[in-house]
Design a protein around this motif. Structure first.
Motif, PDB file in Angstrom:
ATOM      1  N   GLN A 223       0.827  -1.209   0.000  1.00  0.00           N
ATOM      2  CA  GLN A 223       0.000   0.000   0.000  1.00  0.00           C
ATOM      3  C   GLN A 223       0.856   1.251   0.000  1.00  0.00           C
ATOM      4  O   GLN A 223       0.572   2.225  -0.703  1.00  0.00           O
ATOM      5  CB  GLN A 223      -0.933  -0.001   1.215  1.00  0.00           C
ATOM      6  CG  GLN A 223      -1.884   1.194   1.247  1.00  0.00           C
ATOM      7  CD  GLN A 223      -2.849   1.118   2.416  1.00  0.00           C
ATOM      8  OE1 GLN A 223      -2.858   0.159   3.163  1.00  0.00           O
ATOM      9  NE2 GLN A 223      -3.668   2.151   2.571  1.00  0.00           N
ATOM     10  N   ALA A 224       1.947   1.240   0.791  1.00  0.00           N
ATOM     11  CA  ALA A 224       2.843   2.390   0.822  1.00  0.00           C
ATOM     12  C   ALA A 224       3.565   2.556  -0.510  1.00  0.00           C
ATOM     13  O   ALA A 224       3.773   3.680  -0.990  1.00  0.00           O
ATOM     14  CB  ALA A 224       3.853   2.232   1.953  1.00  0.00           C
ATOM     15  N   ILE A 225       3.948   1.432  -1.128  1.00  0.00           N
ATOM     16  CA  ILE A 225       4.651   1.495  -2.411  1.00  0.00           C
ATOM     17  C   ILE A 225       3.754   2.102  -3.481  1.00  0.00           C
ATOM     18  O   ILE A 225       4.142   3.037  -4.197  1.00  0.00           O
ATOM     19  CB  ILE A 225       5.111   0.092  -2.838  1.00  0.00           C
ATOM     20  CG1 ILE A 225       6.076  -0.509  -1.812  1.00  0.00           C
ATOM     21  CG2 ILE A 225       5.763   0.138  -4.221  1.00  0.00           C
ATOM     22  CD1 ILE A 225       6.395  -1.965  -2.059  1.00  0.00           C
ATOM     23  N   VAL A 226       2.545   1.574  -3.599  1.00  0.00           N
ATOM     24  CA  VAL A 226       1.638   1.996  -4.661  1.00  0.00           C
ATOM     25  C   VAL A 226       1.137   3.415  -4.430  1.00  0.00           C
ATOM     26  O   VAL A 226       0.987   4.206  -5.374  1.00  0.00           O
ATOM     27  CB  VAL A 226       0.466   1.000  -4.771  1.00  0.00           C
ATOM     28  CG1 VAL A 226      -0.567   1.491  -5.766  1.00  0.00           C
ATOM     29  CG2 VAL A 226       0.982  -0.379  -5.186  1.00  0.00           C
ATOM     30  N   SER A 227       0.881   3.775  -3.178  1.00  0.00           N
ATOM     31  CA  SER A 227       0.306   5.091  -2.881  1.00  0.00           C
ATOM     32  C   SER A 227       1.340   6.206  -2.901  1.00  0.00           C
ATOM     33  O   SER A 227       1.076   7.303  -3.417  1.00  0.00           O
ATOM     34  CB  SER A 227      -0.391   5.060  -1.514  1.00  0.00           C
ATOM     35  OG  SER A 227      -1.431   4.118  -1.489  1.00  0.00           O
ATOM     36  N   ASP A 228       2.528   5.944  -2.332  1.00  0.00           N
ATOM     37  CA  ASP A 228       3.481   7.033  -2.112  1.00  0.00           C
ATOM     38  C   ASP A 228       4.873   6.773  -2.661  1.00  0.00           C
ATOM     39  O   ASP A 228       5.772   7.590  -2.446  1.00  0.00           O
ATOM     40  CB  ASP A 228       3.610   7.306  -0.601  1.00  0.00           C
ATOM     41  CG  ASP A 228       2.269   7.631   0.041  1.00  0.00           C
ATOM     42  OD1 ASP A 228       1.559   8.485  -0.513  1.00  0.00           O
ATOM     43  OD2 ASP A 228       1.943   7.027   1.075  1.00  0.00           O
ATOM     44  N   GLY A 229       5.088   5.652  -3.337  1.00  0.00           N
ATOM     45  CA  GLY A 229       6.433   5.292  -3.734  1.00  0.00           C
ATOM     46  C   GLY A 229       6.760   5.578  -5.185  1.00  0.00           C
ATOM     47  O   GLY A 229       5.880   5.905  -6.000  1.00  0.00           O
ATOM     48  N   SER A 230       8.025   5.464  -5.495  1.00  0.00           N
ATOM     49  CA  SER A 230       8.512   5.479  -6.872  1.00  0.00           C
ATOM     50  C   SER A 230       9.249   4.170  -7.105  1.00  0.00           C
ATOM     51  O   SER A 230       9.911   3.644  -6.207  1.00  0.00           O
ATOM     52  CB  SER A 230       9.438   6.672  -7.115  1.00  0.00           C
ATOM     53  OG  SER A 230      10.583   6.604  -6.289  1.00  0.00           O
ATOM     54  N   VAL A 231       9.128   3.637  -8.325  1.00  0.00           N
ATOM     55  CA  VAL A 231       9.679   2.317  -8.637  1.00  0.00           C
ATOM     56  C   VAL A 231      10.481   2.399  -9.936  1.00  0.00           C
ATOM     57  O   VAL A 231      10.019   2.972 -10.930  1.00  0.00           O
ATOM     58  CB  VAL A 231       8.550   1.267  -8.793  1.00  0.00           C
ATOM     59  CG1 VAL A 231       9.140  -0.108  -9.040  1.00  0.00           C
ATOM     60  CG2 VAL A 231       7.664   1.249  -7.552  1.00  0.00           C
ATOM     61  N   ARG A 232      11.663   1.810  -9.912  1.00  0.00           N
ATOM     62  CA  ARG A 232      12.512   1.764 -11.102  1.00  0.00           C
ATOM     63  C   ARG A 232      12.849   0.315 -11.413  1.00  0.00           C
ATOM     64  O   ARG A 232      13.282  -0.430 -10.539  1.00  0.00           O
ATOM     65  CB  ARG A 232      13.789   2.570 -10.878  1.00  0.00           C
ATOM     66  CG  ARG A 232      14.704   2.637 -12.094  1.00  0.00           C
ATOM     67  CD  ARG A 232      15.831   3.634 -11.862  1.00  0.00           C
ATOM     68  NE  ARG A 232      16.653   3.250 -10.722  1.00  0.00           N
ATOM     69  CZ  ARG A 232      17.695   2.425 -10.795  1.00  0.00           C
ATOM     70  NH1 ARG A 232      18.027   1.872 -11.972  1.00  0.00           N
ATOM     71  NH2 ARG A 232      18.406   2.142  -9.727  1.00  0.00           N
ATOM     72  N   ARG A 233      12.642  -0.095 -12.660  1.00  0.00           N
ATOM     73  CA  ARG A 233      12.878  -1.474 -13.075  1.00  0.00           C
ATOM     74  C   ARG A 233      14.372  -1.725 -13.230  1.00  0.00           C
ATOM     75  O   ARG A 233      15.095  -0.929 -13.824  1.00  0.00           O
ATOM     76  CB  ARG A 233      12.145  -1.759 -14.387  1.00  0.00           C
ATOM     77  CG  ARG A 233      12.295  -3.194 -14.872  1.00  0.00           C
ATOM     78  CD  ARG A 233      11.608  -3.412 -16.211  1.00  0.00           C
ATOM     79  NE  ARG A 233      10.165  -3.474 -16.065  1.00  0.00           N
ATOM     80  CZ  ARG A 233       9.328  -2.557 -16.524  1.00  0.00           C
ATOM     81  NH1 ARG A 233       9.788  -1.481 -17.140  1.00  0.00           N
ATOM     82  NH2 ARG A 233       8.021  -2.687 -16.375  1.00  0.00           N
ATOM     83  N   GLY A 234      14.821  -2.872 -12.695  1.00  0.00           N
ATOM     84  CA  GLY A 234      16.221  -3.276 -12.819  1.00  0.00           C
ATOM     85  C   GLY A 234      16.366  -4.506 -13.690  1.00  0.00           C
ATOM     86  O   GLY A 234      15.499  -4.819 -14.513  1.00  0.00           O
ATOM     87  N   GLY A 235      17.437  -5.241 -13.478  1.00  0.00           N
ATOM     88  CA  GLY A 235      17.727  -6.389 -14.315  1.00  0.00           C
ATOM     89  C   GLY A 235      17.170  -7.690 -13.769  1.00  0.00           C
ATOM     90  O   GLY A 235      16.690  -7.772 -12.641  1.00  0.00           O
ATOM     91  N   VAL A 236      17.238  -8.712 -14.600  1.00  0.00           N
ATOM     92  CA  VAL A 236      16.769 -10.050 -14.245  1.00  0.00           C
ATOM     93  C   VAL A 236      17.936 -10.834 -13.648  1.00  0.00           C
ATOM     94  O   VAL A 236      19.067 -10.761 -14.125  1.00  0.00           O
ATOM     95  CB  VAL A 236      16.211 -10.781 -15.478  1.00  0.00           C
ATOM     96  CG1 VAL A 236      15.835 -12.219 -15.132  1.00  0.00           C
ATOM     97  CG2 VAL A 236      14.999 -10.036 -16.019  1.00  0.00           C
TER      98      VAL A 236
END
Length: 239
Positions: free
Chosen positions: A134-147
């Motif tokens: 909930q905190a991630i989706v509501s207030d976070g920023s996300v950056r995709r990394g590697g596999v």
């Protein structure tokens, strides 16, 4: 004029399609998929290594089966080098501890009111290496990394930052989550806390691997056989 109107319509459709594609494939959209997958899960295994200043590290292995059962094994080493293992079970709201080779019902737990935190609040966020979805989706920023691979399973790293303005020690909580992009379940979370000399790591596995709790072999079976069928049906919402 009609040609320009048609061109504008085509451009609008293309822009809408591109926006939809970007949203569908965005890192935050994968967090939403992972949130939904975890919310629908009934069982998983958790493993983590906790380090403490001036003390030997401890490992935590926790098997959770919602809403009925949680088995925790906490292993450490005393200052004199002797191994120490503490085992506990929450079982239909009752807490048991392993004492002198036997499972003993804890005092004050006979009525069965003790909840399993992760079943109410979610699998993530209960350790030092992650925050709830909930905190991630509501207030976070996300950056995709590697596999990469975790325990022989493929997953992709996502770098996550969530603002924590009321925390005086850090204004932004940063951690990484490695998510399997087929089933969307997390396999690992990592974080280096402020002032920590080593990175904390938590692992998740065995998502929905079992249809009923896997009781230890020496846990008295009659307790399960007497109350589990009806209580489990009620807890899982099965008529």
């Amino acid at each position: 004029m009609a040609k320009w109107i048609a061109l504008a319509v085509v451009l609008s459709v293309l822009a809408a399609g591109l926006g939809w594609w970007n949203w569908r494939n965005s890192p935050m959209r994968e967090m939403e998929r992972s949130q939904n997958a975890v919310a629908s899960s009934k069982s998983w295994h958790y493993h983590s290594l906790h380090r403490f200043p001036a003390s030997p590290p401890e490992t935590f292995d926790i098997d959770t089966f919602c809403p009925a059962y949680q088995h925790t094994v906490r292993a450490a080493t005393d200052q004199n080098g002797s191994p120490r293992v503490l085992e506990s079970i929450i079982y239909f709201g009752r807490a048991y501890g392993r004492v002198d080779g036997q499972w003993v019902l804890g005092k004050g737990n006979a009525q069965g009111f003790l909840p399993i935190f992760e079943c109410d609040q979610g699998a993530l966020g209960s350790d030092d290496n992650s925050l709830p979805y909930q905190a991630i989706v509501s207030d976070g920023s996300v950056r995709r990394g590697g596999v990469r691979s975790v325990a022989s399973e493929s997953c992709r790293d996502y770098e996550i930052a969530v603002a924590t303005p009321h925390d005086q020690s850090e204004k932004e909580f940063r951690f990484s989550m490695c998510v399997n992009e087929q089933d969307h379940f997390p396999r690992e979370t990592r974080r280096t806390a402020p002032g920590a000399s080593e990175e904390g790591v938590s692992n998740y596995s065995q998502w929905n691997a079992f249809s009923e709790p896997q009781l230890p072999a020496d846990f008295p079976r009659e307790r399960w056989d007497m109350i589990a069928p009806q209580a489990l049906r009620i807890g899982l919402g099965v008529a």
